[in-house]
Write an enzyme that holds these catalytic residues in place. Sequence first.
Site, PDB file in Angstrom:
ATOM      1  CG  HIS A 205      -1.988  -1.005   1.215  1.00  0.00           C
ATOM      2  ND1 HIS A 205      -1.781  -2.301   1.627  1.00  0.00           N
ATOM      3  CD2 HIS A 205      -3.284  -0.936   0.824  1.00  0.00           C
ATOM      4  CE1 HIS A 205      -2.902  -2.991   1.496  1.00  0.00           C
ATOM      5  NE2 HIS A 205      -3.827  -2.185   1.012  1.00  0.00           N
TER       6      HIS A 205
ATOM      7  CG  ASP B  62      -4.249  -5.402  -4.165  1.00  0.00           C
ATOM      8  OD1 ASP B  62      -5.366  -4.944  -3.844  1.00  0.00           O
ATOM      9  OD2 ASP B  62      -3.433  -5.820  -3.319  1.00  0.00           O
TER      10      ASP B  62
END
Length: 560
Positions: free
Chosen positions: A232, A305
Amino acid sequence: MRTRTVAFLTVAALGVGPATPAVATPHPINALIARMTLPEKIGQLFTTTVYGATATTSSPDNTRRYGVDTPAEVVAKYHLGGVVYFTWTGSLQNPRQIAGLSNGLQQAAGKIPLAISTDQEHGVVTRMPAPATRFPGAMALGAARDPAGAYRTGQITGAELRAVGVNQVWAPVADVNVNPANPVIGVRSFSSDPTLAGTLTANQIRGFQQGAGISASAKHFPGHGDTATDSHTGLPVINHSLDEWRRIDAPPFRAAIAAGADTIMSAHIVVPALDPSGDPATLSKPIITGRLRGELGYRGVIVTDSLEMQGVREKYGDDRVPVLALEAGVDVLLMPPNLDVAFRAVQKAVADGELTEARVDESVRRILTLKQKRGLLKHTPADPAAAQRIVGSAAHVRTAQAVTDRTVTAVRNDARLLPLTVAGKRLLVTGWTSATYDTLGVLARELGATAVPTTDPDQAAAAARTHDVTVVLSNNGQQQALVAALLTTGKPIVVVAVRNPYDLTGLPGVTTYLTTYGYTDVSMKALAKVLTGVVPPRGKLPVAIPGLYPYGHGLTWGVK
């Protein structure tokens, strides 16, 4: 292109006239694609967030991000293939609301219904709010060595999602967590053992798909289990050799494919042994097409993702990422940071010849075939009243608790403190707490104990001195100073790791230690039962605690 040939009997076939060739009827998916415009095809490639509790709710977030006000307008403007729900977008409030939102969005989608999804992994990644049934997360199921529990988790979760109009779930995690310092996977993984991880991955997929009829997604290919970097916020590099990847990371994905996984999600990680270019797997043709499509033989839908994550944005701009992902072999582009930029980038790539329309059709065909498989092309609206009955039903909650009761692992009981004698004792529960799930409150009520949520060592120690036994909750090693202060009181303490089981490595002097792998109410209720001897601890470590306890370790004792 596949076609279905339908042969018609002619008079010639009956021997009474000249022969007429058989007529070829196009496959219905191909016929549908042939009627779609290029923007409609490109829209099918995108799944993103929309903001608002209903399809017609105006939100400044929609206006800012998409240039239109309501979720329905976002879906219509971009011909979206999918929408993903989060609490923070206003999508997930209660069963009736979610069902109504789903119905409104499907109406806005028009001729091709949406894939509506959310991340309902359970444990530390739980999106559906109460009263949705909560199950333990993946590592807890790994501790229980419970394939049936993994299946039931998928089956019941899938039934509740389907009831509110959600037809796709971003679970299970197929990563093999072999790095105790992993900041992003950890207890989201079933195990450090590839075989156990593969068995539970396959069973949960079957629960979602065969048991509930919604699409599951094994993630994060080619394997996010051995990293100390969170994708992330950065770009992890995993230095497994090709042999190590085949032995450690690939088996759960092979198991997922054998179980018929509808989708597989890519990881924003660099694996030099699989692709030395330095590109993240999401953008790597050697990984997506070479390994996943080629070596593993996967023929389903591949999804990225979230494209908002830093790991996929470090090397290329937001206008290049979606194009490169499609060139790598991906089908669905999840949550681009700027949908307009991403959409136009794909359009431009087709116009410039960098991507062919045939390549776009290839992914659209997979997406529509999956929608047809799951009955979405003949969409049936969700029933809000039925959703209210199904979500969090008493039968579902009982099953979830029974599954969770098998997961608690007793790692150390050197002082023979457990099971606790509660009668006549003053019990304290302190340490880390989750306000979202009222972690300490649930445990204290189950134990009949006093709850003192604190991170202050002196405050915790003062409270412990007035109690007979203290249960202290630890989360990712954050309570080391607090535990040290409690040990100085001379009073018995029980340390419970409520996330990763590795905390004991930083807690010298602790003689009684358990791990629950999660902190939701079902895990706290199961913990209370083990602490008081209502049920025995049945969990076995699904990972090793480095330098202390091996994979498979776990104590047990009889019930009172």
